[in-house]
Design a protein around this motif. Structure first.
Motif, mmCIF file in Angstrom:
data_model
loop_
_atom_site.group_PDB
_atom_site.id
_atom_site.type_symbol
_atom_site.label_atom_id
_atom_site.label_comp_id
_atom_site.label_asym_id
_atom_site.label_seq_id
_atom_site.Cartn_x
_atom_site.Cartn_y
_atom_site.Cartn_z
ATOM 1 N N LEU A 1 1.084 -1.382 -0.242
ATOM 2 C CA LEU A 1 -0.103 0.526 -0.130
ATOM 3 C C LEU A 1 1.073 1.268 0.135
ATOM 4 O O LEU A 1 0.570 2.250 -1.063
ATOM 5 C CB LEU A 1 -0.710 -0.187 1.168
ATOM 6 N N ILE A 2 1.821 1.828 0.718
ATOM 7 C CA ILE A 2 2.309 2.585 0.836
ATOM 8 C C ILE A 2 3.207 2.632 -0.094
ATOM 9 O O ILE A 2 3.821 3.636 -0.296
ATOM 10 C CB ILE A 2 3.749 2.554 2.197
ATOM 11 N N THR A 3 3.764 1.691 -0.873
ATOM 12 C CA THR A 3 4.527 1.949 -1.844
ATOM 13 C C THR A 3 3.692 2.149 -3.091
ATOM 14 O O THR A 3 4.383 3.732 -3.776
ATOM 15 C CB THR A 3 5.407 0.415 -2.438
ATOM 16 N N LEU A 4 2.652 1.950 -3.151
ATOM 17 C CA LEU A 4 1.982 2.953 -4.155
ATOM 18 C C LEU A 4 0.941 4.551 -3.628
ATOM 19 O O LEU A 4 1.275 4.607 -4.963
ATOM 20 C CB LEU A 4 0.997 1.391 -4.542
ATOM 21 N N ALA A 5 0.964 3.907 -3.285
ATOM 22 C CA ALA A 5 0.079 5.202 -2.306
ATOM 23 C C ALA A 5 1.288 6.315 -2.597
ATOM 24 O O ALA A 5 0.891 7.563 -2.807
ATOM 25 C CB ALA A 5 -0.466 5.292 -1.065
ATOM 26 N N LYS A 6 2.188 6.400 -2.048
ATOM 27 C CA LYS A 6 3.144 7.475 -1.837
ATOM 28 C C LYS A 6 3.521 7.729 -3.265
ATOM 29 O O LYS A 6 4.128 9.366 -3.414
ATOM 30 C CB LYS A 6 4.644 7.538 -1.370
ATOM 31 N N LYS A 7 3.516 7.006 -4.631
ATOM 32 C CA LYS A 7 3.675 7.508 -5.851
ATOM 33 C C LYS A 7 2.376 8.537 -6.194
ATOM 34 O O LYS A 7 2.066 9.753 -6.968
ATOM 35 C CB LYS A 7 3.334 6.812 -6.547
ATOM 36 N N VAL A 8 1.201 8.077 -5.851
ATOM 37 C CA VAL A 8 -0.141 9.127 -6.321
ATOM 38 C C VAL A 8 -0.361 10.269 -5.212
ATOM 39 O O VAL A 8 -1.262 10.907 -5.571
ATOM 40 C CB VAL A 8 -1.216 8.280 -6.734
ATOM 41 N N ARG A 9 0.127 10.260 -3.877
ATOM 42 C CA ARG A 9 -0.147 10.498 -2.786
ATOM 43 C C ARG A 9 0.630 10.611 -2.281
ATOM 44 O O ARG A 9 0.348 10.550 -0.694
ATOM 45 C CB ARG A 9 -2.025 10.651 -2.910
ATOM 46 N N PRO A 10 1.715 12.230 -1.975
ATOM 47 C CA PRO A 10 2.326 11.892 -1.213
ATOM 48 C C PRO A 10 2.641 11.534 0.165
ATOM 49 O O PRO A 10 3.482 11.450 1.197
ATOM 50 C CB PRO A 10 3.379 13.295 -1.928
ATOM 51 N N ASP A 11 1.607 13.095 0.475
ATOM 52 C CA ASP A 11 0.840 13.096 1.788
ATOM 53 C C ASP A 11 0.238 11.709 2.897
ATOM 54 O O ASP A 11 -0.250 12.524 3.522
ATOM 55 C CB ASP A 11 0.677 14.355 2.165
ATOM 56 N N PHE A 12 -0.726 11.279 1.561
ATOM 57 C CA PHE A 12 -1.268 9.808 2.528
ATOM 58 C C PHE A 12 -0.734 8.991 3.667
ATOM 59 O O PHE A 12 0.402 8.640 4.094
ATOM 60 C CB PHE A 12 -1.129 8.453 1.172
ATOM 61 N N GLN A 13 -0.882 9.014 4.224
ATOM 62 C CA GLN A 13 -0.668 8.488 6.237
ATOM 63 C C GLN A 13 -1.202 6.985 5.995
ATOM 64 O O GLN A 13 -2.256 7.017 6.049
ATOM 65 C CB GLN A 13 -1.810 9.926 6.795
ATOM 66 N N LEU A 14 -0.258 6.416 7.340
ATOM 67 C CA LEU A 14 -0.678 5.415 7.297
ATOM 68 C C LEU A 14 -0.315 5.282 9.238
ATOM 69 O O LEU A 14 0.499 6.379 9.706
ATOM 70 C CB LEU A 14 1.122 4.745 7.117
ATOM 71 N N LEU A 15 -1.385 5.192 9.799
ATOM 72 C CA LEU A 15 -2.104 5.223 11.059
ATOM 73 C C LEU A 15 -1.629 3.286 11.108
ATOM 74 O O LEU A 15 -2.509 2.419 10.718
ATOM 75 C CB LEU A 15 -2.440 5.963 11.049
ATOM 76 N N ALA A 16 -0.963 3.323 12.507
ATOM 77 C CA ALA A 16 -1.036 2.375 13.169
ATOM 78 C C ALA A 16 -2.376 1.989 14.114
ATOM 79 O O ALA A 16 -3.028 2.418 14.505
ATOM 80 C CB ALA A 16 0.003 1.864 14.412
ATOM 81 N N GLY A 17 -3.404 1.026 13.753
ATOM 82 C CA GLY A 17 -4.526 0.967 13.936
ATOM 83 C C GLY A 17 -4.636 0.405 15.857
ATOM 84 O O GLY A 17 -6.140 -0.005 16.676
ATOM 85 N N ASN A 18 -4.167 -0.172 15.947
ATOM 86 C CA ASN A 18 -3.564 -0.414 17.170
ATOM 87 C C ASN A 18 -1.661 -0.508 18.001
ATOM 88 O O ASN A 18 -1.426 -0.102 17.271
ATOM 89 C CB ASN A 18 -4.024 -1.594 18.149
ATOM 90 N N GLU A 19 -1.397 -0.612 18.565
ATOM 91 C CA GLU A 19 -0.196 -0.258 20.337
ATOM 92 C C GLU A 19 0.538 -1.275 19.243
ATOM 93 O O GLU A 19 1.763 -1.021 19.709
ATOM 94 C CB GLU A 19 -0.336 -0.453 21.444
ATOM 95 N N LEU A 20 0.208 -2.111 17.834
ATOM 96 C CA LEU A 20 1.466 -2.384 18.153
ATOM 97 C C LEU A 20 2.281 -2.016 16.657
ATOM 98 O O LEU A 20 1.690 -2.307 15.717
ATOM 99 C CB LEU A 20 1.038 -4.216 17.266
ATOM 100 N N LEU A 21 2.841 -0.981 16.902
ATOM 101 C CA LEU A 21 3.663 0.365 16.118
ATOM 102 C C LEU A 21 4.455 -0.135 14.831
ATOM 103 O O LEU A 21 4.817 0.705 14.477
ATOM 104 C CB LEU A 21 2.976 1.501 17.698
ATOM 105 N N VAL A 22 6.013 -0.866 16.263
ATOM 106 C CA VAL A 22 7.092 -0.332 15.570
ATOM 107 C C VAL A 22 7.916 -1.338 14.428
ATOM 108 O O VAL A 22 8.304 -0.430 13.439
ATOM 109 C CB VAL A 22 7.885 -1.472 16.273
ATOM 110 N N SER A 23 6.802 -2.012 13.828
ATOM 111 C CA SER A 23 6.682 -2.419 12.829
ATOM 112 C C SER A 23 6.060 -2.042 11.774
ATOM 113 O O SER A 23 6.365 -1.476 10.341
ATOM 114 C CB SER A 23 6.240 -3.717 12.591
#
Lengths: 304, 302
Positions: free
Chosen positions: B176-198
């Motif tokens: 997702l992030i590989t593709l999204a950054k190409k078409v919308r560089p400010d696209f935000q990815l957020l972790a939906g729970n506290e398993l954040l590091v990866s």
């Protein structure tokens, strides 16, 4: 003591002749290629080597060839998982006899074994040999059958030669459940991901992976590992995105797409045994286009 | 398009009185607690707040109250089974002053991908504030979004700002992030729970934290370390939160309310059809939480 199973370890495909029979000389060339291009260890035959489409006799033959060809330059582990677990035991005993450095085994196929049965299986397997055993967790391919954190802890407590896991859930929660349980009991336990998902795993204690892409782009594999271990996350991210893009390419029609890509890189390893498809000319051309776009043709070795 | 960059987002529970009505006084107190304990924004009412048990008028009242009461931005959760129903919630949220909306795939139905796209398009088309899609397969009987769908959504919706991910699926996230950054560089990815590091390693810049009512300090520490690129240093906090999550996850919203009670922040019992933990289960939970050294540093009470 540092566990010797770390870094992007290469698991070669199985080269076949046009009639689908084993191609030993090409296999030897491929093993040499992996060692020369920096593989920290070799492991064969993973699923990408069509393990379940080989006879047990064929698996023994090539396992022996792998140990002989690598000749101690790096560790060699043998993947012993078979549909019938009695074959698994036979392959494990054989691996020990030929001088392999360890074995790798997945939770049993097809049956939906109870947790206790999985425990018994690994205990029987690991106590049947003196070699290090790396377990293999792949819940999404095995209908949810998996090694839980609690089961991993029991196995580590019971088995001194239980040294690592190929963790192929690609999921933060499952990886953390196992890594927390395992590393608390055995700090040098090797947390390895199924294919090169190094970026999300190294910060959690991951020390490497098996490789899908190493026969195409060994330089990229090794560079990604180095960037992760150096904590250079910006660079690691760029490299990981590229590596994962290749994985998505190869995951489609795995492993025939990989074999198809190897043709582009000047390392033809022949067809893929049915029921898996062999990459068509069109598929090969598509893969070639993708490899060009990613700059792989310029940055990676061509030929053997 | 949107200047709203989400960081650490707390997702408060919904306090109910003994009559099972929303206790707004307590809700205000809870919002104050979350703000004091490090929330950059609030998202509500999420599943942790038993959103599905709130009729439409209550959902609207909850969002309106929070916007009025809170100093941090409020993201309104507008998930529904029907697209028009979700769009109506979105419009109400925008008019109440919500900073953004967040929505899952439709409840219950399993429409084909083209209609899931349509569902999100109808919701986001109802408002001008940003839409965040919530990918929560564990909550949605396995229904999840694909990278392909998200890219189509970016192409179609100017206010589609990002994805809140609970799938924890590395293959999906990197694709997702590989593709999204190409078409919308400010696209935000957020972790939906506290398993954040990866997720942070992969490129997530925000976090929706359902356990923030229980362990806000630990979560803030994790978020700050991960945001600073100190991923290896974040591992200890991550493992402690993974342990907490392992205790909390099987019990869902009732477990969360029982844990809040244990921490001295009683927000009442859950609404039916959810059952409050019985005494034995509540004792087992209290014992498990009591054994967690990480919780020793967390505030008891308000």
């Amino acid at each position: 003591m540092q566990n010797k199973f770390r870094g992007v370890m290469q698991s070669p495909v199985t080269p076949l002749k046009d009639d689908y029979s084993l191609d030993l000389p090409t296999f030897e060339r491929l093993l040499d290629f992996h060692v020369r291009t920096g593989a920290p260890a070799i492991s064969w035959p993973h699923h990408k080597a069509e393990s379940l489409n080989l006879t047990i006799a064929e698996r023994k033959l090539f396992a022996e060839a792998a140990v002989k060809t690598v000749n101690g330059r790096v560790p060699v582990t043998i993947h012993v998982s078979a549909l019938a677990v009695e074959d698994t035991f036979a392959l494990a005993a054989h691996a020990q006899k030929i001088g392999a450095d360890g074995i790798l085994a997945i939770t049993p196929y097809f049956w939906n074994p109870a947790r206790e049965a999985i425990y018994d299986y690994f205990v029987r397997l690991a106590t049947s040999i003196d070699l290090p055993v790396i377990s293999y967790n792949s819940p999404s391919y095995l209908a949810g059958v998996e090694i839980t954190g609690e089961l991993m802890a029991r196995l580590i407590e019971r088995l001194p030669n239980f040294v690592g896991v190929k963790e192929a859930s690609f999921n933060s929660e499952k990886f953390l459940e196992i890594s927390r349980a395992a590393l608390a009991l055995r700090p040098d336990f090797a947390m390895l991901t199924g294919v090169e998902y190094l970026l999300p795993s190294v910060p959690l204690g991951g020390v490497g992976s098996y490789s899908a892409a190493g026969s195409i782009c060994p330089n990229l594999c090794n560079a990604t590992f180095e960037a992760c271990m150096a904590g250079d996350w910006e660079r690691a991210r760029d490299l990981q995105y590229k590596l994962s893009w290749l994985w998505l390419l190869f995951r489609d029609q795995y492993p025939s797409s990989l074999k198809g890509g190897m043709v582009t890189m000047g390392r033809n390893v022949g067809p893929t045994r049915p029921p898996l498809p062999t990459a068509t000319q069109e598929r090969q051309a598509y893969i070639r286009g993708q490899l060009e776009e990613l700059g792989i043709l310029d940055s990676e070795p061509y030929g053997w | 398009m949107t200047a709203l960059r989400l960081g650490l987002v707390h997702t408060p529970v919904m306090p109910f009185g003994p009559d099972r009505k929303i206790d707004f006084e307590l809700f205000g107190k809870l919002i104050d607690f979350h703000q004091r304990e490090g929330a950059d924004a609030l998202a509500l009412p999420m599943h942790a707040a038993e959103s599905v048990s709130l009729p439409e008028a209550e959902k609207h009242a909850v969002v309106a109250f929070a916007v009025e009461h809170a100093e941090v931005p409020v993201i309104a959760h507008v998930s529904e089974a029907g697209s028009a129903l979700a769009a109506a919630l979105a419009r109400q949220a925008e008019s109440a002053g919500a900073a953004a909306i967040v929505a899952t795939t439709p409840y219950y139905w399993t429409p084909p991908p083209a209609m899931v796209l349509e569902h999100f398009a109808i919701i986001s088309g109802a408002v001008k504030i940003p839409l965040f899609v919530h990918n929560a397969p564990d909550d949605m009987a396995g229904q999840k979004v694909t990278a392909e769908l998200m890219i189509k959504l970016i192409g179609r919706l100017t206010n589609f700002a990002g994805l809140v991910d609970q799938s924890l699926d590395w293959q999906f996230l990197i694709e997702l992030i590989t593709l999204a950054k190409k078409v919308r560089p400010d696209f935000q990815l957020l972790a939906g729970n506290e398993l954040l590091v990866s997720a942070a390693a992969i490129g997530a810049t925000g976090l929706f934290a359902p356990l923030a009512g229980v362990a806000p300090k630990l979560i803030r520490a994790l978020f700050d370390a991960a945001s600073a690129g100190k991923l290896v240093e974040a591992r200890a906090a991550q493992e402690q939160l993974a342990a907490l999550r392992q205790v909390m996850k099987p019990g869902g919203a009732p477990q969360l309310k029982a844990a809040l009670r244990h921490m001295g922040r009683d927000c009442g019992d859950p609404r039916p059809p959810l059952l409050a933990l019985d005494a034995v289960a509540a004792k087992a939970l209290a014992d498990a939480l009591g054994r967690m050294p990480a919780l020793a540093a967390e505030r008891r009470g308000w």
